[in-house]
Design an enzyme around this catalytic site. Structure first.
Site, mmCIF file in Angstrom:
data_model
loop_
_atom_site.group_PDB
_atom_site.id
_atom_site.type_symbol
_atom_site.label_atom_id
_atom_site.label_comp_id
_atom_site.label_asym_id
_atom_site.label_seq_id
_atom_site.Cartn_x
_atom_site.Cartn_y
_atom_site.Cartn_z
ATOM 1 N N SER A 49 0.848 -1.192 0.000
ATOM 2 C CA SER A 49 0.000 0.000 0.000
ATOM 3 C C SER A 49 0.884 1.244 0.000
ATOM 4 C CB SER A 49 -0.899 0.012 1.237
ATOM 5 O OG SER A 49 -1.518 1.271 1.337
ATOM 6 N N HIS A 63 -1.555 -1.086 -4.118
ATOM 7 C CA HIS A 63 -2.798 -0.599 -3.505
ATOM 8 C C HIS A 63 -2.689 0.906 -3.271
ATOM 9 C CE1 HIS A 63 -6.430 -1.225 -1.001
ATOM 10 N NE2 HIS A 63 -5.897 -0.372 -0.138
ATOM 11 N N ASP A 109 -4.588 4.235 -1.661
ATOM 12 C CA ASP A 109 -5.625 4.628 -0.704
ATOM 13 C C ASP A 109 -6.026 6.081 -0.887
ATOM 14 O OD1 ASP A 109 -6.067 2.316 1.033
ATOM 15 O OD2 ASP A 109 -3.943 2.533 1.529
ATOM 16 N N MET A 124 -8.351 9.076 0.376
ATOM 17 C CA MET A 124 -9.129 9.474 1.566
ATOM 18 C C MET A 124 -9.588 10.918 1.421
ATOM 19 S SD MET A 124 -6.703 7.952 4.548
ATOM 20 C CE MET A 124 -6.036 6.298 4.493
ATOM 21 N N HIS A 144 -8.459 2.117 -3.772
ATOM 22 C CA HIS A 144 -9.410 1.980 -2.662
ATOM 23 C C HIS A 144 -9.941 3.370 -2.323
ATOM 24 C CE1 HIS A 144 -9.760 0.835 1.918
ATOM 25 N NE2 HIS A 144 -10.939 1.058 1.366
ATOM 26 N N MET A 169 -11.819 5.678 -0.201
ATOM 27 C CA MET A 169 -12.440 5.925 1.109
ATOM 28 C C MET A 169 -13.010 7.328 1.052
ATOM 29 S SD MET A 169 -9.497 4.189 3.454
ATOM 30 C CE MET A 169 -8.277 4.249 2.159
ATOM 31 N N MET A 191 -12.417 -4.818 5.373
ATOM 32 C CA MET A 191 -11.469 -3.983 6.121
ATOM 33 C C MET A 191 -11.185 -4.625 7.476
ATOM 34 S SD MET A 191 -10.440 -1.472 4.313
ATOM 35 C CE MET A 191 -9.508 -0.641 5.628
ATOM 36 N N GLY A 208 -8.801 4.681 7.384
ATOM 37 C CA GLY A 208 -8.364 6.056 7.599
ATOM 38 C C GLY A 208 -6.887 6.208 7.894
ATOM 39 N N ASP A 262 -7.337 -5.669 4.423
ATOM 40 C CA ASP A 262 -6.588 -4.409 4.401
ATOM 41 C C ASP A 262 -6.569 -3.831 5.814
ATOM 42 O OD1 ASP A 262 -5.472 -1.963 3.805
ATOM 43 O OD2 ASP A 262 -7.166 -1.235 2.612
HETATM 44 C C1 DX5 Z 1 -6.165 2.085 5.894
HETATM 45 C C2 DX5 Z 1 -5.820 1.810 4.455
HETATM 46 C C3 DX5 Z 1 -4.782 0.773 4.284
HETATM 47 C C4 DX5 Z 1 -3.429 1.097 4.885
HETATM 48 C C5 DX5 Z 1 -2.978 -0.150 5.568
HETATM 49 O O1 DX5 Z 1 -7.349 2.781 5.990
HETATM 50 O O2 DX5 Z 1 -6.961 1.366 3.717
HETATM 51 O O3 DX5 Z 1 -4.622 0.360 2.922
HETATM 52 O O4 DX5 Z 1 -2.459 1.489 3.960
HETATM 53 O O5 DX5 Z 1 -1.831 0.110 6.294
HETATM 54 P P1 DX5 Z 1 -1.172 -0.957 7.276
HETATM 55 O O6 DX5 Z 1 -0.851 -2.186 6.445
HETATM 56 O O7 DX5 Z 1 0.025 -0.265 7.787
HETATM 57 O O8 DX5 Z 1 -2.196 -1.287 8.344
HETATM 58 ZN ZN ZN Z 2 -6.676 0.489 1.638
#
Ligand code: DX5
Ligand code: ZN
Length: 235
Positions: free
Chosen positions: A17, A42, A44, A46, A75, A77, A148, A153, A187
């Site tokens: 990620s 991946h 993310d 947000m 992804h 969010m 999840m 977040g 994730d």
């Molecule tokens: C969290 C994200 C994840 C994040 C995971 O909300 O969706 O993809 O990058 O990070 P780790 O693997 O450090 O928990």
């Molecule tokens: Zn994610």
């Protein structure tokens, strides 16, 4: 742009990620993931509203697209993903995963249909507290279900085993009993030990932020994670 997901859900992938990468040198970090053996990356997104954090938007997806042929697993969010969808498609996302709990100007179903109509893969994500049953209207139309394993977040949180593993195996059983084909992705808080737990409950896509990017030898970290999810996968 790569078109992946032609493999079955018996194929297990470790997805670094980018959230956990060093953003002062994104290009090198993307290359480090590639050289460490990642096939999927991946991303993310947000929005500071659906989740209590801000990360990046389509511009970063576009930047990463220029840097790599890895499959970009995006992804979202965010609320109103449908409003921004074309920008993520134009940026070159290969898969777009929507949150079931977010607000849409249209609907989750319409947005998933638009992603498929654009020839991309689509996924649906469930926050830890959202039951699998809420995803039932969509499970025939998705390429992956993201369970999840932390409250979305932030990276670096602890894996919520008790709260999420029963849901993961419920999703796996429902899929297998109904002849469906969606991949199961986890994730959040995924390390070697928790990846093995998730594998036993049905996951085949493992998003790894801290556990992949933080170690200095990312290749060794990825190999360790891949070894942790080998095996029969039976509980
Ligand atoms: C969290 C994200 C994840 C994040 C995971 O909300 O969706 O993809 O990058 O990070 P780790 O693997 O450090 O928990
Ligand atoms: Zn994610």
């Amino acid at each position: 742009m790569s078109s992946d997901l032609t493999f079955t859900h018996d194929t297990r992938l470790i997805l670094p990620s980018l959230l956990a990468a060093d953003w002062s040198r994104v290009g090198e970090e993307v290359r480090r993931a590639e050289e460490a053996g990642a096939r999927w990356l991946h991303l993310d997104v947000m929005d500071g509203s659906f989740v209590d954090n801000l990360s990046f938007g389509p511009q970063m997806v576009k930047t990463v697209r220029r840097l790599t042929g890895m499959f970009l697993d995006t992804h979202l969010m965010m609320h109103r993903a449908d409003h921004y969808l074309d920008r993520f498609l134009e940026a070159g996302a290969d898969n777009i995963t929507l949150h079931l709990e977010a607000d849409y100007e249209t609907s989750v179903a319409d947005t998933l249909a638009r992603i498929r109509a654009a020839g991309r893969q689509c996924g649906l994500a469930l926050r830890p507290e959202t039951p699998f049953e809420a995803a039932l209207p969509y499970v025939r139309d998705i390429d992956l279900l993201l369970v999840m394993t932390v409250v979305p977040g932030f990276g670096g949180q602890a894996f919520m085993e008790k709260e999420t593993m029963p849901k993961l195996s419920q999703a796996r059983d429902y899929r297998d009993e109904n002849g469906l084909h969606f991949h199961l992705e986890v994730d959040g808080g995924v390390y070697e030990d928790t990846a093995a737990i998730a594998r036993r409950h049905g996951a085949n896509l493992f998003v790894c932020g801290t556990s992949s990017f933080a170690p200095p030898d990312m290749g060794a970290a990825m190999r360790g994670l891949a070894r942790a999810v080998e095996g029969s996968g039976n509980q």
